[in-house]
Design a protein around this motif. Structure first.
Motif, PDB file in Angstrom:
ATOM      1  N   ALA A 822      35.153  41.889  38.867  1.00 24.84           N
ATOM      2  CA  ALA A 822      34.965  41.242  40.166  1.00 24.84           C
ATOM      3  C   ALA A 822      35.910  40.060  40.350  1.00 24.84           C
ATOM      4  O   ALA A 822      36.440  39.834  41.438  1.00 24.84           O
ATOM      5  CB  ALA A 822      33.512  40.807  40.321  1.00 24.84           C
ATOM      6  N   ASP A 823      36.139  39.274  39.283  1.00 23.74           N
ATOM      7  CA  ASP A 823      37.021  38.115  39.414  1.00 23.74           C
ATOM      8  C   ASP A 823      38.452  38.547  39.728  1.00 23.74           C
ATOM      9  O   ASP A 823      39.140  37.935  40.545  1.00 23.74           O
ATOM     10  CB  ASP A 823      36.974  37.268  38.140  1.00 23.74           C
ATOM     11  CG  ASP A 823      37.278  38.056  36.867  1.00 23.74           C
ATOM     12  OD1 ASP A 823      37.207  39.313  36.903  1.00 23.74           O
ATOM     13  OD2 ASP A 823      37.567  37.437  35.836  1.00 23.74           O
ATOM     14  N   ALA A 826      38.649  39.711  43.341  1.00 25.40           N
ATOM     15  CA  ALA A 826      38.685  38.563  44.253  1.00 25.40           C
ATOM     16  C   ALA A 826      40.080  37.958  44.295  1.00 25.40           C
ATOM     17  O   ALA A 826      40.591  37.586  45.353  1.00 25.40           O
ATOM     18  CB  ALA A 826      37.644  37.540  43.836  1.00 25.40           C
ATOM     19  N   GLU A 827      40.712  37.855  43.133  1.00 28.43           N
ATOM     20  CA  GLU A 827      42.062  37.296  43.068  1.00 28.43           C
ATOM     21  C   GLU A 827      43.067  38.185  43.802  1.00 28.43           C
ATOM     22  O   GLU A 827      43.957  37.706  44.498  1.00 28.43           O
ATOM     23  CB  GLU A 827      42.477  37.127  41.597  1.00 28.43           C
ATOM     24  CG  GLU A 827      43.842  36.490  41.417  1.00 28.43           C
ATOM     25  CD  GLU A 827      44.238  36.340  39.962  1.00 28.43           C
ATOM     26  OE1 GLU A 827      45.423  36.094  39.696  1.00 28.43           O
ATOM     27  OE2 GLU A 827      43.349  36.479  39.088  1.00 28.43           O
ATOM     28  N   HIS A 857      29.471  40.115  44.978  1.00 23.84           N
ATOM     29  CA  HIS A 857      29.278  39.175  46.085  1.00 23.84           C
ATOM     30  C   HIS A 857      29.367  37.733  45.591  1.00 23.84           C
ATOM     31  O   HIS A 857      30.046  36.891  46.217  1.00 23.84           O
ATOM     32  CB  HIS A 857      27.924  39.457  46.734  1.00 23.84           C
ATOM     33  CG  HIS A 857      27.488  38.452  47.745  1.00 23.84           C
ATOM     34  ND1 HIS A 857      28.167  38.231  48.930  1.00 23.84           N
ATOM     35  CD2 HIS A 857      26.418  37.593  47.757  1.00 23.84           C
ATOM     36  CE1 HIS A 857      27.538  37.293  49.626  1.00 23.84           C
ATOM     37  NE2 HIS A 857      26.473  36.894  48.923  1.00 23.84           N
ATOM     38  N   GLN A 859      30.892  36.636  43.056  1.00 19.21           N
ATOM     39  CA  GLN A 859      32.236  36.340  42.557  1.00 19.21           C
ATOM     40  C   GLN A 859      33.249  36.191  43.696  1.00 19.21           C
ATOM     41  O   GLN A 859      34.441  36.026  43.450  1.00 19.21           O
ATOM     42  CB  GLN A 859      32.697  37.444  41.605  1.00 19.21           C
ATOM     43  CG  GLN A 859      32.007  37.425  40.260  1.00 19.21           C
ATOM     44  CD  GLN A 859      32.369  36.199  39.442  1.00 19.21           C
ATOM     45  OE1 GLN A 859      33.537  35.822  39.360  1.00 19.21           O
ATOM     46  NE2 GLN A 859      31.369  35.546  38.863  1.00 19.21           N
ATOM     47  N   GLY A 860      32.757  36.261  44.930  1.00 15.34           N
ATOM     48  CA  GLY A 860      33.658  36.059  46.064  1.00 15.34           C
ATOM     49  C   GLY A 860      34.308  37.319  46.581  1.00 15.34           C
ATOM     50  O   GLY A 860      35.235  37.260  47.405  1.00 15.34           O
ATOM     51  N   VAL A 861      33.863  38.478  46.122  1.00 11.72           N
ATOM     52  CA  VAL A 861      34.385  39.754  46.629  1.00 11.72           C
ATOM     53  C   VAL A 861      33.661  40.106  47.922  1.00 11.72           C
ATOM     54  O   VAL A 861      32.424  40.012  47.989  1.00 11.72           O
ATOM     55  CB  VAL A 861      34.185  40.880  45.594  1.00 11.72           C
ATOM     56  CG1 VAL A 861      34.609  42.238  46.169  1.00 11.72           C
ATOM     57  CG2 VAL A 861      34.960  40.574  44.315  1.00 11.72           C
ATOM     58  N   THR A 863      31.752  42.263  49.919  1.00 13.31           N
ATOM     59  CA  THR A 863      30.940  43.347  49.372  1.00 13.31           C
ATOM     60  C   THR A 863      30.135  44.043  50.456  1.00 13.31           C
ATOM     61  O   THR A 863      29.595  43.395  51.352  1.00 13.31           O
ATOM     62  CB  THR A 863      29.977  42.795  48.296  1.00 13.31           C
ATOM     63  OG1 THR A 863      30.731  42.138  47.289  1.00 13.31           O
ATOM     64  CG2 THR A 863      29.150  43.923  47.677  1.00 13.31           C
TER      65      THR A 863
END
Length: 1006
Positions: A822-823, A826-827, A857, A859-861, A863
């Motif tokens: 997930a990280d 997000a990147e 979610h 992790q900033g994705v 979703t």
């Protein structure tokens, strides 16, 4: 003596005509050369010169196989043989625009089902790479006269056929041929009459295309290749493309007979390349008349109607759906509906094995409302003009071929008998001209006793029922009208023997003569015709029959024409005020209690308290919840095919081509609050097809369902499916077979796409490649990837490929190991559209967890939850609720998983996904908390149109039951009346998934 004279005359005519027809220019003549010209004058008939001209008591003169003139009561020219046709009708021969007469059978190519897939064409020579593209096929070179088939067509009134080899997608050129006997050199009237195309691969066993969308992509590529070929300087010799280019000036006839949607699909291809196709219809045009009229196409209409369903067994009857019953009732009236709509058409025998069935279907269509004059034109002048042969056939005007048939009555309105058919001036006898057509009824006087005679049946096989005074039933008489005389034999119920009578015609149209009564006594008898006003009972009976024959429908016509289809009047934008509801805005305002939502002109006009109705329909929202419509990021509903898995990349195919607006799942999902769906290609190959984004506008056409102005997307796939590890041992000849190979495919294709783009920018003569073009759009950020994915290694791999080639993966769908990466997602900027709690349904998802969505979610994705399933999509609100249960996602954010977040993934959040003034009025009114298992959608709006209303749905259920029962009763009546029946057989729709494979040999997916 008279019979002998007639057959003697016929023998003379045959001799005269045969010499004229077979006097070939380049063939040596074996025997004494016969120069007789076949000069005939047909007198006394009603000659139907064409649909718009009829001459009574006419003289038709033909010579050397052509028409000289048609005049009223004209004289017989010197040297002509007179053929008396008193009281008969003469019609120009019909023209078949879509035939296969004289063509060899299209046989499947070599190989069997146990063989591995065929990737290359097996056609030897410098021809197309694809075996289904057979533009070089020339019907004229394949044509071989067939006496038996010719007779069958002549008996049905046809004298000319445009014939082609019905095999392949591009089928090459058709030839116009005569149905006379003789050598092929004389029978071919026009070498090239049309270029034929279809959606069917025919005999080809080559893998590609394996779907409707693949066929459409292949056709598009063919047009581009043909344009490039004209400009290329000897880089390639391709005889198929050369033939394709040569055929473009001809009429383009397309077999789009699957259904009305295939008609529109074919027309879409034609419009794209400036071609107005002539379309072979499917017989269901009545279901979408306006859209088909707007296509501008001329249709070739088949008259193949469904047999009556045998619904005597109530349990077997349950196998038949309402759409089938509706089509059974309405199909015979299709021609009338098409004509009334102003759509140009001609008629074909296509679909009929027995020509007698075609004749019966033609008359049934006329009884069902079609105009006889229009039908006449659709069989003569229409096809003649369409094929560019109006100077030869279609009418009996001067200089045209002497091709015509002779009947005793009006062919189109009565049960006429065909006596003779002349083709190119050569006669073919079907029935003896001396056979008399009896009147509908007679008053008989037999030895001073009064009887009535009721006549039934067609000329040559008529029967008479003799009814004595005071009797109501009568007895059947054995009847004969040979040699112009009438003979009768019958036994009255109260007699010990038979009456045997013989009579000659009288000047009043009756008969008179002598015979013997049951005792052997010689008696006199007479019969007076009682047609017309002289027979009021018969007239009343005929009028009643005509009234009974009128087409009166018990079924409704809806859009689509199946159960729960929409009425035309229901698909209109309205003004609605939802008052005093709990509104989930998905905006910064959050959840608003006791709030109003105003819908006007297709948009959300206002959100607030105490809004004015202003003439709007008010919906009491007390205790209700209002949300934005659910958006399904990954769906396969409303498609007629889903995978073009025959090649490693199918980027050229478009799901927009195969939207199926008749899928009942559209309505079912509206009942679950879904308003927008992304229809994805399947996962059969690493690079799939271009996605379709639709709004669930139930009742609209496929084109009208498309989400206008949306960005383009494309499906990629990773994992077991694309490397074919779960396809079986036969599928080992398509690269890649490993996950490493999948990565190399991406590298190779994006490198090639970059080179392709650079060559085009440099102004080089580049063959337009639709496959590479779609990938170039990705590199140029004009198209975006939704990628089927599961395992973390592959997810990382594709992000790295994207980084190397300078683009971003827009969305990973499924992504059940997204929680592991997930990280990094997000990147990279990739979104994740996953399942709420699916796992362990195959090996590569064994490490899926129900917390996946929540972890991505947090992790900033970006979703979301998707369905990938027609049933799950109806409950996506409940799937969103699972994000609260698994992972503690807030209720507002959980709802966004199926509304605003997928809108953002699809780049349409400026239009949909939240309740905000100015956005599209895609709104759902729920009776309960929208994440609850008890929540039901009471109202679903798309663009301000109420496409689902639960109260109205309950009314429709009752109406559907009543309509179905009425159609079943009508079916039972038809069976009782002698209609041919078929066993009930259901038409169950195939539910499509990521791994559904399509086979074009199944011809039509609808």
């Amino acid at each position: 003596m008279r019979r002998f004279q007639q057959w003697a005359l016929l023998a003379i005519m045959l001799a005269l005509c045969t010499s004229a027809l077979t006097a070939q220019q380049t063939y040596p003549y074996n025997g004494v050369y016969d120069q007789r010209s076949g000069h005939f004058a047909f007198t006394g008939a009603t000659v139907h010169v064409g649909p718009d001209r009829m001459v009574d008591n006419a003289t038709l003169i033909i010579r050397k196989g052509k028409v000289v003139e048609v005049t009223a009561a004209g004289s017989v020219p010197a040297g002509a043989v007179e053929v008396k046709m008193d009281g008969k009708h003469i019609y120009p021969s019909f023209v078949e625009a879509y035939g296969s007469y004289g063509m060899p059978e299209a046989k499947r190519g070599g190989g069997g089902w146990g063989d591995p897939p065929q990737t290359d064409s097996k056609t030897p020579g410098a021809f197309s790479w694809n075996q289904a593209m057979r533009s070089e096929t020339e019907a004229a070179a394949m044509f071989k006269a067939d006496a038996k088939a010719a007779k069958s067509l002549r008996d049905a009134g046809f004298g000319t056929v445009s014939t082609h080899h019905q095999d392949g997608i591009s089928r090459g050129s058709a030839a116009v041929v005569s149905l006379a006997d003789g050598k092929e050199n004389d029978l071919i009237l026009k070498r090239r009459s049309a270029h034929h195309l279809s959606f069917s691969k025919g005999s080809s066993r080559q893998n590609y295309p394996s779907s409707r969308m693949g066929t459409m992509a292949l056709l598009r590529q063919a047009y581009h290749d043909a344009a490039w070929y004209k400009k290329q300087n000897g880089e390639e010799t391709n005889l198929s493309i050369e033939a394709w280019n040569d055929l473009q000036a001809l009429p383009q006839i397309f077999d789009a007979s699957g259904n009305w949607q295939d008609n529109l699909r074919a027309d879409m291809i034609g419009d794209e390349f400036g071609k107005q196709y002539i379309l072979l219809g499917g017989g269901d045009e009545y279901q979408r008349l306006q859209a088909l009229k707007e296509s501008g196409a001329t249709f070739i209409l088949p008259l193949k109607f469904p047999k009556t369903y045998d619904v005597a067994d109530p349990f077997a009857a349950d196998l038949i759906n309402l759409g089938q019953l509706r089509h059974w009732e309405r199909a015979p009236a299709n021609m009338a509906a098409v004509a009334k709509a102003g759509i140009p058409f001609v008629i074909t025998t296509h679909g009929h094995k027995k020509m007698s069935d075609f004749t019966a279907a033609l008359r049934k269509a006329i009884k069902s409302g079609a105009d006889a004059k229009v039908a006449f034109a659709a069989l003569t002048t229409g096809p003649a003009e369409l094929l560019g042969i109006g100077d030869m056939v279609g009418t009996l005007e001067k200089g045209k071929l002497a091709s015509f048939f002779v009947t005793d009555k009006d062919y189109f309105t009565d049960e006429a008998t065909v006596y003779q058919h002349w083709v190119q001036g050569k006669p073919y006898v079907l029935k003896d001209l001396d056979v008399v057509s009896l009147a509908d009824g007679y008053e008989l006087m037999i030895d001073g006793k009064s009887f009535k005679g009721e006549v039934s049946g067609k000329t040559g096989s008529q029967k008479m029922k003799i009814i004595a005074a005071g009797d109501t039933t009568g007895v059947e008489a054995t009847t004969s009208t040979a040699n112009g005389l009438m003979t009768l034999r019958f036994k009255p119920e109260d007699a010990d023997g038979f009456y045997r009578l013989v009579g000659a015609p009288t000047t009043e149209g009756g008969y008179a003569g002598t015979g013997q009564d049951p005792t052997g006594k010689t008696i006199n008898w007479s019969a007076k015709a009682t047609d017309g006003d002289d027979a009021p009972e018969k007239k009343d009976k005929q009028e009643k029959k005509e009234e009974d024959d009128k087409m009166e429908f018990v079924s409704r016509l809806t859009y689509p024409n199946i159960a729960y289809g929409a009425d035309a009047g229901a698909m209109k934008v309205g003004k609605y005020l939802i008052r005093n509801a709990t509104v989930w805005t998905n905006e910064s305002e959050g959840i608003l209690e006791n709030t109003d939502v105003l819908i006007d002109n297709g948009k959300i006009a206002a959100v607030g308290k105490g809004l004015s109705a202003g003439g709007a329909t008010v919906i009491d929202g007390e205790g209700m919840h209002v949300t934005a419509g659910i958006i399904d990021e990954h769906s396969h509903i409303a498609l007629s095919s889903v995978n073009e898995g025959s090649q490693v990349s199918s980027a050229e195919v478009r799901m927009n081509d195969v939207i199926d607006a008749t899928d009942e799942n559209i309505y079912r999902q509206l009942a679950g609050g879904v308003t927008t769906s992304q229809l994805l290609h399947g996962s059969a190959n690493p690079i799939g097809g271009q996605s379709a984004l639709i709004k669930l506008r139930w009742g609209k056409t496929p084109e009208e369902m498309k989400f206008a102005g949306a960005d383009g997307f494309i499906k990629f796939a990773l994992g077991e499916n694309v490397k074919q590890s779960n396809w079986g041992d036969l599928y080992r000849n398509r690269y890649p077979q490993t996950r490493m190979g999948v990565e190399q495919i991406f590298e190779s294709y994006f490198s090639r796409a970059k080179e392709y783009g650079e060559a085009m920018k440099a102004g080089k003569l580049v063959r337009r490649d639709l496959d590479l073009e779609a990938l170039l759009e990705i590199l140029n950020e004009e198209r975006f990837i939704t990628c089927h994915s599961y395992q973390q290694g592959e997810i990382n791999m594709l992000m790295k490929v994207a980084d190397r080639h300078g683009f971003r993966v827009n969305t990973f769908t499924h992504i059940l190991e997204g929680y592991k990466v997930a990280d990094q997602m997000a990147e990279h900027g990739a979104a994740g559209s996953t399942f709420s709690d699916w796992w362990a349904y195959k090996y590569e998802v064994n490490e899926a967890i129900p917390y996946n969505g929540a972890i991505m979610h947090k992790q900033g994705v970006l979703t979301g939850f998707n369905s990938d399933d027609a049933e799950m999509a109806r409950r996506l609100n409940q799937e969103a609720g699972k994000a609260v249960l698994f992972g503690g996602v807030s209720e507002e954010d959980a709802l966004k998983f199926v509304t605003l977040n997928p809108a953002k993934m699809l780049h349409i959040d400026d239009r949909v996904g939240s309740i905000k003034a100015g956005k599209d009025a895609d709104v759902v009114v729920w009776n309960n908390h929208p994440l609850s298992i008890y929540a039901r959608a009471e109202h679903t709006f798309v663009d301000g149109i109420e496409y689902f209303n639960r109260a109205k749905d309950a009314e429709m259920r009752k109406a559907v039951r009543e309509e179905r029962n009425a159609l079943i009763q009508k079916s039972l009546d038809a069976k009782k009346g002698g209609a041919k029946t078929q066993r009930p057989s259901g038409k169950k729709r195939r539910t499509l998934h990521c791994n559904s494979l399509d086979h074009m040999q199944e011809k039509h997916a609808h």
